[in-house]
Design an enzyme around this catalytic site. Structure first.
Site, PDB file in Angstrom:
ATOM      1  N   ARG A 140      -0.975  -7.440  -3.394  1.00  0.00           N
ATOM      2  CA  ARG A 140       0.070  -6.530  -3.884  1.00  0.00           C
ATOM      3  C   ARG A 140       1.401  -7.277  -3.891  1.00  0.00           C
ATOM      4  O   ARG A 140       2.308  -6.958  -3.135  1.00  0.00           O
ATOM      5  CB  ARG A 140       0.169  -5.283  -3.017  1.00  0.00           C
ATOM      6  N   GLN A 145       1.278  -8.577 -10.102  1.00  0.00           N
ATOM      7  CA  GLN A 145       1.388  -7.199 -10.606  1.00  0.00           C
ATOM      8  C   GLN A 145       0.613  -6.960 -11.916  1.00  0.00           C
ATOM      9  O   GLN A 145      -0.011  -5.926 -12.077  1.00  0.00           O
ATOM     10  CB  GLN A 145       2.850  -6.845 -10.844  1.00  0.00           C
ATOM     11  N   ASP A 148      -3.034  -6.186 -11.292  1.00  0.00           N
ATOM     12  CA  ASP A 148      -3.294  -5.199 -10.253  1.00  0.00           C
ATOM     13  C   ASP A 148      -3.961  -3.935 -10.819  1.00  0.00           C
ATOM     14  O   ASP A 148      -3.296  -2.965 -11.180  1.00  0.00           O
ATOM     15  CB  ASP A 148      -1.959  -4.866  -9.556  1.00  0.00           C
ATOM     16  N   SER A 151      -3.348  -0.522  -9.016  1.00  0.00           N
ATOM     17  CA  SER A 151      -2.099   0.161  -9.391  1.00  0.00           C
ATOM     18  C   SER A 151      -2.183   0.764 -10.780  1.00  0.00           C
ATOM     19  O   SER A 151      -1.750   1.900 -10.997  1.00  0.00           O
ATOM     20  CB  SER A 151      -0.917  -0.817  -9.347  1.00  0.00           C
ATOM     21  N   TYR A 246       0.698  -1.803   3.034  1.00  0.00           N
ATOM     22  CA  TYR A 246      -0.180  -0.642   3.184  1.00  0.00           C
ATOM     23  C   TYR A 246       0.163   0.113   4.461  1.00  0.00           C
ATOM     24  O   TYR A 246       0.690  -0.461   5.416  1.00  0.00           O
ATOM     25  CB  TYR A 246      -1.644  -1.088   3.261  1.00  0.00           C
TER      26      TYR A 246
HETATM   27  P1  NAD Z   1      -2.858   3.548  -1.068  1.00  0.00           P
HETATM   28  O1  NAD Z   1      -3.592   4.012  -2.284  1.00  0.00           O
HETATM   29  O2  NAD Z   1      -3.508   2.626  -0.116  1.00  0.00           O
HETATM   30  O3  NAD Z   1      -2.414   4.849  -0.210  1.00  0.00           O
HETATM   31  C1  NAD Z   1      -1.646   5.868  -0.806  1.00  0.00           C
HETATM   32  C2  NAD Z   1      -0.529   6.272   0.105  1.00  0.00           C
HETATM   33  O4  NAD Z   1      -1.056   7.014   1.199  1.00  0.00           O
HETATM   34  C3  NAD Z   1       0.284   5.148   0.723  1.00  0.00           C
HETATM   35  O5  NAD Z   1       1.626   5.285   0.313  1.00  0.00           O
HETATM   36  C4  NAD Z   1       0.113   5.363   2.217  1.00  0.00           C
HETATM   37  O6  NAD Z   1       1.293   5.045   2.929  1.00  0.00           O
HETATM   38  C5  NAD Z   1      -0.187   6.825   2.293  1.00  0.00           C
HETATM   39  N1  NAD Z   1      -0.842   7.313   3.524  1.00  0.00           N
HETATM   40  C6  NAD Z   1      -1.797   6.744   4.286  1.00  0.00           C
HETATM   41  N2  NAD Z   1      -2.119   7.537   5.328  1.00  0.00           N
HETATM   42  C7  NAD Z   1      -1.352   8.658   5.227  1.00  0.00           C
HETATM   43  C8  NAD Z   1      -1.245   9.849   5.969  1.00  0.00           C
HETATM   44  N3  NAD Z   1      -1.955  10.084   7.069  1.00  0.00           N
HETATM   45  N4  NAD Z   1      -0.345  10.783   5.557  1.00  0.00           N
HETATM   46  C9  NAD Z   1       0.418  10.578   4.446  1.00  0.00           C
HETATM   47  N5  NAD Z   1       0.352   9.470   3.695  1.00  0.00           N
HETATM   48  C10 NAD Z   1      -0.522   8.517   4.070  1.00  0.00           C
HETATM   49  O7  NAD Z   1      -1.434   3.016  -1.479  1.00  0.00           O
HETATM   50  P2  NAD Z   1      -1.030   2.151  -2.760  1.00  0.00           P
HETATM   51  O8  NAD Z   1      -0.735   3.046  -3.886  1.00  0.00           O
HETATM   52  O9  NAD Z   1      -2.056   1.123  -2.952  1.00  0.00           O
HETATM   53  O10 NAD Z   1       0.329   1.522  -2.239  1.00  0.00           O
HETATM   54  C11 NAD Z   1       0.416   0.920  -0.953  1.00  0.00           C
HETATM   55  C12 NAD Z   1       1.723   0.174  -0.847  1.00  0.00           C
HETATM   56  O11 NAD Z   1       1.664  -1.002  -1.650  1.00  0.00           O
HETATM   57  C13 NAD Z   1       2.943   0.939  -1.292  1.00  0.00           C
HETATM   58  O12 NAD Z   1       3.991   0.542  -0.481  1.00  0.00           O
HETATM   59  C14 NAD Z   1       3.164   0.433  -2.689  1.00  0.00           C
HETATM   60  O13 NAD Z   1       4.505   0.587  -3.110  1.00  0.00           O
HETATM   61  C15 NAD Z   1       2.797  -1.009  -2.498  1.00  0.00           C
HETATM   62  N6  NAD Z   1       2.409  -1.674  -3.739  1.00  0.00           N
HETATM   63  C16 NAD Z   1       3.037  -2.844  -4.047  1.00  0.00           C
HETATM   64  C17 NAD Z   1       2.681  -3.494  -5.220  1.00  0.00           C
HETATM   65  C18 NAD Z   1       3.343  -4.772  -5.607  1.00  0.00           C
HETATM   66  O14 NAD Z   1       4.260  -5.185  -4.947  1.00  0.00           O
HETATM   67  N7  NAD Z   1       2.880  -5.430  -6.643  1.00  0.00           N
HETATM   68  C19 NAD Z   1       1.697  -2.968  -6.051  1.00  0.00           C
HETATM   69  C20 NAD Z   1       1.091  -1.772  -5.671  1.00  0.00           C
HETATM   70  C21 NAD Z   1       1.444  -1.141  -4.509  1.00  0.00           C
END
Ligand code: NAD
Length: 403
Positions: A140, A145, A148, A151, A246
């Protein structure tokens, strides 16, 4: 012009046949309508020197005609025929054990391979001598990106979840002033504000709903507010996030505290969209049966985390159920509801990934030591399962997950 050695075959056809083959694999499950190659991505791959093979009729459910693939320079074929001669095979997901047994030795398979829930399939791929690139393992980072897939699909899942929920709700989402009185806006609660949750918030806000959202990562607050939603303040003590961005898994005490504090918010909501996940682990169970009982009849919940176990106690994979007057939908294939766009972005993820991990001249995998993204996504190679977490699941015989 005809080729001298092979009468009846043009030089262009001979050149085409000498190219390495990329095969698109069509899903056997007709419920997932996404495809890994679109006419647009086929064109890009052909221009990059590949012979692109697409199963006849593959793109029809998502709106891509066979003729469009042919116009892009791809050839149509039967499903198995494509795979047998391929150097690279692109799939959306490995939808069965039989799929794994179809993968020939030496092929490089790429797609959503579900390594943490189905490690035994990954071991089988390694045994068969297939190299595999798991989209779940794309780092990530900013540089990765464009590759990904998690995403790109999560974004469409968040959108589709809200559209689906609103279509089941016997209420409009926006506030409306009418001569017959004012209609109040619907209240939407989004739990988990990663990529899917943020898109769900943006969609619900655009539709005029009053949106509240919650995530365990404190950094999510600013993003939620910037979309015009309210961030629910729930005190759980130390939560934090991993170096990869994460969420960390909550303790059982923290999950209990979270449920208690969310109950009131659930009771006030017309729609709940849950998207909370923990990378590589089952999703946390957040919305209990009692919390659902506290909701108004006619309310709707879409559990967008159902593919990894779900956040809603009573949600069932692939089912829409009624529980105490509340509709609860557990659709593991939300992106397939917008299959055309989901395929478009996924196919683009594949093109970016292949451009990155293959040598431009030889079209063979680079060495994992020379590329950090390849090192991250390369799940099986030279007969081995390379990812330690997946290998750990296979080695742990006390863990019933090694399916
Ligand atoms: P994910 O699908 O793993 O999880 C979804 C969300 O659920 C996350 O925001 C997580 O914090 C939340 N979560 C977990 N347990 C929880 C609980 N008990 N109660 C409430 N919320 C809870 O997440 P994702 O969409 O893959 O994103 C994870 C992180 O990675 C985020 O910070 C996102 O911004 C980041 N991200 C960065 C990039 C990049 O830099 N290229 C790309 C994608 C995602």
């Amino acid at each position: 012009m005809a080729d001298q050695d092979t009468p009846g075959v043009t030089q262009q056809e001979v050149a085409q046949r000498a190219r390495p083959i990329i095969a698109a694999i069509a899903s056997e499950q007709t419920i997932d309508q996404r495809v890994p190659v679109t006419p647009e991505s086929a064109k890009a791959l052909v221009e990059a020197g590949w012979d692109v093979r697409v199963p006849r009729g593959m793109g029809l459910p998502s709106g891509f005609a066979d003729e469009a693939y042919e116009a892009a320079g791809a050839s149509l074929c039967e499903r198995r025929e494509a795979l047998q001669s391929a150097r690279i095979a692109l799939c959306v997901s490995m939808d069965s054990d039989a799929f794994v047994d179809m993968v020939p030795e030496g092929v490089i398979l790429a797609g959503f391979l579900d390594p943490f829930a189905k490690p035994a399939r990954i071991a089988r791929l390694a045994e068969r001598g297939a190299s595999s690139l798991a989209l779940e393992l794309v780092p990530r980072t900013t540089i990765a990106q464009s590759m990904d897939g998690l995403s790109s699909q999560a974004s469409l899942a968040g959108y589709a979840a809200v559209v689906l929920a609103s279509s089941k709700l016997a209420k409009a989402l926006p506030m409306m002033s009418t001569p017959a009185g004012t209609i109040k806006p619907a209240r939407v609660l989004v739990v988990g504000t990663g990529v899917a949750g943020l898109q769900a918030i943006a969609t619900a806000v655009r539709l005029g709903a009053r949106v509240t959202a919650y995530d365990v990562r404190p950094t999510a607050k600013e993003q939620v507010e910037s979309l015009g939603a309210k961030f629910a303040k729930i005190d759980l003590g130390e939560t934090g996030e991993t170096a990869g961005g994460y969420a960390k898994e909550l303790t059982s005490e923290q999950l209990d505290m979270q449920r208690q504090q969310l109950t009131k918010l659930c009771a006030e909501s017309d729609i709940i969209i849950t998207t909370a996940q923990i990378f590589g682990r089952p999703a946390p169970m957040i919305v209990t049966s009692d919390m659902v009982r506290a909701m108004k009849p006619g309310s709707v919940i879409v559990d967008a985390a159902i593919a990894t176990g779900g956040n809603v106690e009573v949600a069932r994979v692939g089912e829409e159920i009624e529980f105490e007057g509340v509709t609860i939908i557990g659709d593991p294939l939300l992106p397939s509801r917008v299959a055309r766009d989901a395929s478009q972005v996924l196919a683009s993820n594949f093109v970016s990934l292949l451009t990155r991990v293959l040598d431009a001249e030889t079209k063979q995998l680079k060495s994992p030591d020379e590329d950090e993204i390849l090192s991250g996504v390369l799940l099986t190679h030279e007969g081995q399962v390379r990812d330690e977490r997946v290998a750990g699941l296979l080695g742990d015989t006390t863990n019933g997950d090694a399916r």
